[in-house]
Scaffold this motif. Structure first.
Motif, PDB file in Angstrom:
ATOM      1  N   GLU A 114      25.549  64.244  48.810  1.00 30.85           N
ATOM      2  CA  GLU A 114      24.980  63.374  47.781  1.00 30.85           C
ATOM      3  C   GLU A 114      25.651  62.004  47.807  1.00 30.85           C
ATOM      4  O   GLU A 114      24.982  60.961  47.714  1.00 30.85           O
ATOM      5  N   ALA A 115      26.999  61.994  47.954  1.00 35.44           N
ATOM      6  CA  ALA A 115      27.737  60.721  48.002  1.00 35.44           C
ATOM      7  C   ALA A 115      27.414  59.953  49.280  1.00 35.44           C
ATOM      8  O   ALA A 115      27.315  58.714  49.272  1.00 35.44           O
ATOM      9  N   ALA A 116      27.254  60.677  50.393  1.00 33.91           N
ATOM     10  CA  ALA A 116      26.945  60.017  51.669  1.00 33.91           C
ATOM     11  C   ALA A 116      25.591  59.308  51.612  1.00 33.91           C
ATOM     12  O   ALA A 116      25.408  58.230  52.208  1.00 33.91           O
ATOM     13  N   ALA A 117      24.649  59.914  50.878  1.00 36.58           N
ATOM     14  CA  ALA A 117      23.319  59.312  50.777  1.00 36.58           C
ATOM     15  C   ALA A 117      23.347  57.986  50.027  1.00 36.58           C
ATOM     16  O   ALA A 117      22.453  57.141  50.202  1.00 36.58           O
ATOM     17  N   ALA A 124      31.034  49.224  45.777  1.00 35.72           N
ATOM     18  CA  ALA A 124      32.387  49.763  45.615  1.00 35.72           C
ATOM     19  C   ALA A 124      32.343  51.128  44.966  1.00 35.72           C
ATOM     20  O   ALA A 124      33.104  52.038  45.322  1.00 35.72           O
ATOM     21  N   ALA A 125      31.435  51.302  43.994  1.00 36.52           N
ATOM     22  CA  ALA A 125      31.328  52.590  43.294  1.00 36.52           C
ATOM     23  C   ALA A 125      30.880  53.691  44.247  1.00 36.52           C
ATOM     24  O   ALA A 125      31.392  54.823  44.205  1.00 36.52           O
ATOM     25  N   ALA A 126      29.924  53.359  45.133  1.00 37.61           N
ATOM     26  CA  ALA A 126      29.421  54.357  46.073  1.00 37.61           C
ATOM     27  C   ALA A 126      30.498  54.740  47.083  1.00 37.61           C
ATOM     28  O   ALA A 126      30.652  55.917  47.433  1.00 37.61           O
ATOM     29  N   TYR A 130      32.236  58.432  47.510  1.00 35.81           N
ATOM     30  CA  TYR A 130      32.276  59.134  48.803  1.00 35.81           C
ATOM     31  C   TYR A 130      33.702  59.532  49.161  1.00 35.81           C
ATOM     32  O   TYR A 130      33.941  60.650  49.642  1.00 35.81           O
ATOM     33  N   ASP A 131      34.647  58.642  48.947  1.00 37.59           N
ATOM     34  CA  ASP A 131      36.045  58.931  49.269  1.00 37.59           C
ATOM     35  C   ASP A 131      36.556  60.125  48.459  1.00 37.59           C
ATOM     36  O   ASP A 131      37.262  60.988  48.989  1.00 37.59           O
ATOM     37  N   VAL A 132      36.188  60.175  47.176  1.00 34.72           N
ATOM     38  CA  VAL A 132      36.611  61.292  46.314  1.00 34.72           C
ATOM     39  C   VAL A 132      35.983  62.601  46.806  1.00 34.72           C
ATOM     40  O   VAL A 132      36.649  63.634  46.905  1.00 34.72           O
ATOM     41  N   ALA A 133      34.693  62.565  47.126  1.00 27.88           N
ATOM     42  CA  ALA A 133      33.994  63.772  47.588  1.00 27.88           C
ATOM     43  C   ALA A 133      34.557  64.254  48.921  1.00 27.88           C
ATOM     44  O   ALA A 133      34.718  65.460  49.144  1.00 27.88           O
ATOM     45  N   GLU A 138      37.778  68.076  52.175  1.00 29.07           N
ATOM     46  CA  GLU A 138      38.860  68.366  53.118  1.00 29.07           C
ATOM     47  C   GLU A 138      39.947  69.234  52.478  1.00 29.07           C
ATOM     48  O   GLU A 138      40.511  70.116  53.133  1.00 29.07           O
ATOM     49  N   ALA A 139      40.240  68.982  51.192  1.00 29.37           N
ATOM     50  CA  ALA A 139      41.287  69.746  50.517  1.00 29.37           C
ATOM     51  C   ALA A 139      40.930  71.223  50.419  1.00 29.37           C
ATOM     52  O   ALA A 139      41.808  72.102  50.497  1.00 29.37           O
ATOM     53  N   LEU A 140      39.640  71.513  50.274  1.00 25.79           N
ATOM     54  CA  LEU A 140      39.204  72.904  50.180  1.00 25.79           C
ATOM     55  C   LEU A 140      39.078  73.571  51.547  1.00 25.79           C
ATOM     56  O   LEU A 140      38.767  74.763  51.628  1.00 25.79           O
TER      57      LEU A 140
END
Length: 564
Positions: A114-117, A124-126, A130-133, A138-140
């Motif tokens: 969803e963030a990549a789209a 900046a918000a997008a 994406y960075d957060v997602a 990766e953390a999971l």
């Protein structure tokens, strides 16, 4: 060999704090005042009777349920919390989909896509979204998930099922897949709701080792005393009366000791308070009575005409009145101590009908085939009064053998014979026997041939109130359905008990009373359980061990309980 569990980099610092939580349902308090801090080294066991709000607490801690008052804070806010709840209804999904959902991979993948789209907007918000997602993905461990899932399932003895429908799995396979979901999770803080249900001894050992090795805080709801003794560093007990909670340090044994001491101190404090209150009340009443009667008698019927003596006696009685007032003020100042609450107390027994014939069940060269699984051939005879422990790993065929003994499964070859006069009481592992849609009270009334008033009274003894018994059994929790079946056992006479994991979903008081009831049952018993404390408390005349569909008498290996 279980690998050292991986975790997010935040697991070593993530802290979850809940303070004075209050949760209500239909205006009634489910949780009244509950506080808990989950630090990176926390291993908290949550206990309390069925329906007291343990699962509710986990849902609130996970951020999945709103609370009326109090606070819940997660530091750092981006830390991940995994809530692996009990799942009683099967979804239409594959093993891969189940594992991805339970471990948070599916959700993380959805949000990343969803963030990549939105990146095309180049805002900046997008980009931040994406960075957060991506960081969560990766953390999971989403990038290596498929490989890790295949490896975990292979280690657990269920290779090649990753793409199979969950509905196609046996009970034993389901338990192993559920354990794989726990082992594959990489949350910073993990919340587990009854993770030991349906696990065999091997699965329990793996779970205990996983908990010992993992990094990050953990909160677990369980009624398995041996499991709690091996895993938790503190115990949070939710009180069924006040709906508040108290945390005890020192692990399970520390909880047992401290709770006994606390209960003794509470009883002693109440007894001292009650005795003091009674003494002050009696003294004040006595002093007041003496004062009133003494003055009245002296004025009406003086013993002599000596005015000085009469005034002395009147003054003395008036002093008694003053002392009575002092006693009453002392009574008012006495700090009230509540009587320790004694909640629902189950005194469970199993009514027995007349004994059956000497031969209860006989199997002659019985073979059952279910897909690629083959059970048998088995030739065994159960005689009246025997107490048989049925052991074996998940998927070895224990539940299949129980279905054969009960006549619920048609054998392919061989014969099964039930002896004369056998009256069976059975408790199935999946608790789906009570899937009827009629009201519970009417179902039990018909089953036990009792009027509705007597049925309500019977169910109330098993902590099933008016709001519970007017619902269909299918809508009750697994613990409540277990109580319904135990109530039926108490009402109907039986002489053969066949119990498949009877302590699943039961709270500690009910488990302890079940132990007592089984110890006094003189009929025939077939029991399979992975509750180590239950097995240790019982005497068995025989131990059967299932292994890959084969049954053998096991007298040499380590066995549950004591062989009599």
């Amino acid at each position: 060999m279980l690998r050292n569990p991986s975790s997010s980099p935040l697991a070593e610092s993530a802290v979850l704090v809940a303070t004075h939580l209050r949760v209500e349902r239909a205006g009634a308090a489910v949780l009244a005042d509950v506080s808990l801090k989950v630090a990176p080294t926390s291993r908290v066991g949550v206990i309390g009777p069925n329906g007291v709000g343990k699962s509710t607490l986990l849902a609130v801690l996970a951020g999945q349920l709103e609370f009326v008052s109090g606070s819940r804070t997660l530091d750092p806010p981006r830390a991940s919390i995994g809530y692996l709840a009990q799942e009683h209804e099967q979804r239409s999904e594959s093993v891969h989909e189940f594992l991805a959902r339970r471990t948070g991979i599916a959700d993380a993948d959805f949000h990343l896509r969803e963030a990549a789209a939105l990146l095309a907007s180049n805002t900046a918000a997008a980009i931040e979204r994406y960075d957060v997602a991506l960081a969560r993905f990766e953390a999971l461990g989403a990038g290596t998930f498929d490989a890790r899932a295949s490896s975990a399932l292979g280690e657990l003895g269920v290779p090649g099922v990753l793409d199979a429908p969950m509905s196609s799995l046996s009970g034993g396979q389901e338990a192993k897949v559920a354990l794989a979901a726990i082992e594959l999770s990489r949350y910073d803080i993990v919340l587990l709701d009854e993770p030991t249900n349906d696990l065999d001894f091997e699965g329990l050992a793996r779970l205990e080792e996983w908990i010992a090795r993992r990094v990050g805080g953990l909160v677990v709801v369980s009624h398995d005393r041996s499991f709690l003794e091996r895993t938790v560093s503190s115990v949070l007990e939710i009180d069924e009366h006040s709906r508040t909670a108290r945390e005890y340090g020192g692990g399970w044994l520390g909880y047992v000791r401290e709770r006994a001491h606390a209960l003794r101190r509470a009883r002693e404090a109440y007894e001292d308070y009650a005795a003091t209150k009674q003494e002050l009340s009696a003294r004040a009443q006595r002093q007041r009575q003496w004062a009133v009667v003494g003055v009245k008698n002296e004025k009406k019927n003086p013993r002599d005409h000596d005015v000085a003596q009469r005034d002395f006696r009147i003054n003395r009685t008036e002093k008694l009145a003053a002392k009575a007032r002092q006693s009453e003020r002392a009574l008012e100042r006495l700090e009230e101590v509540d009587k320790p609450f004694e909640g629902w107390d189950l005194h469970f027994s199993i009514d027995e009908t007349k004994r059956s014939g000497d031969v209860v069940v006989r199997l002659d060269d019985v073979v059952v085939e279910r897909g690629s699984f083959r059970l048998g051939p088995i030739t065994q005879e159960i005689v009246f009064g025997e107490r048989i422990a049925l052991t074996g790993v998940n998927g070895s065929g224990k539940s299949t053998l129980i279905s054969i003994l009960l006549g619920d499964l048609t054998v392919h070859t061989g014969t099964r014979t039930m002896g004369p006069g056998v009256v069976v009481g059975t408790l199935g592992q999946d608790r789906r026997a009570l899937s009827v849609e009629r009201d519970t009270v009417r179902f039990v009334s018909d089953r036990c041939q009792l009027d509705l008033a007597a049925t309500r009274s019977l169910l109330a003894k098993f902590a099933l109130g008016a709001s519970d018994v007017t619902r269909p059994p299918s809508t009750l929790s697994p613990g409540q359905r277990t109580r319904v079946e135990l109530a039926i056992f108490q009402s109907l006479g039986v002489n053969l008990l066949v119990l498949d994991e009877p302590t699943n979903h039961l709270d500690l008081p009910a488990i302890e009373q079940l132990e007592v009831a089984l110890s006094h049952f003189t009929g025939t018993l077939v029991l399979t359980s992975h509750d180590r404390r239950l097995l240790e408390s019982m005497d068995f005349s025989r131990t059967w061990q299932m292994s890959e569909g084969r049954l053998r008498e096991d007298l040499a290996s380590v066995r549950p309980g004591r062989i009599r």
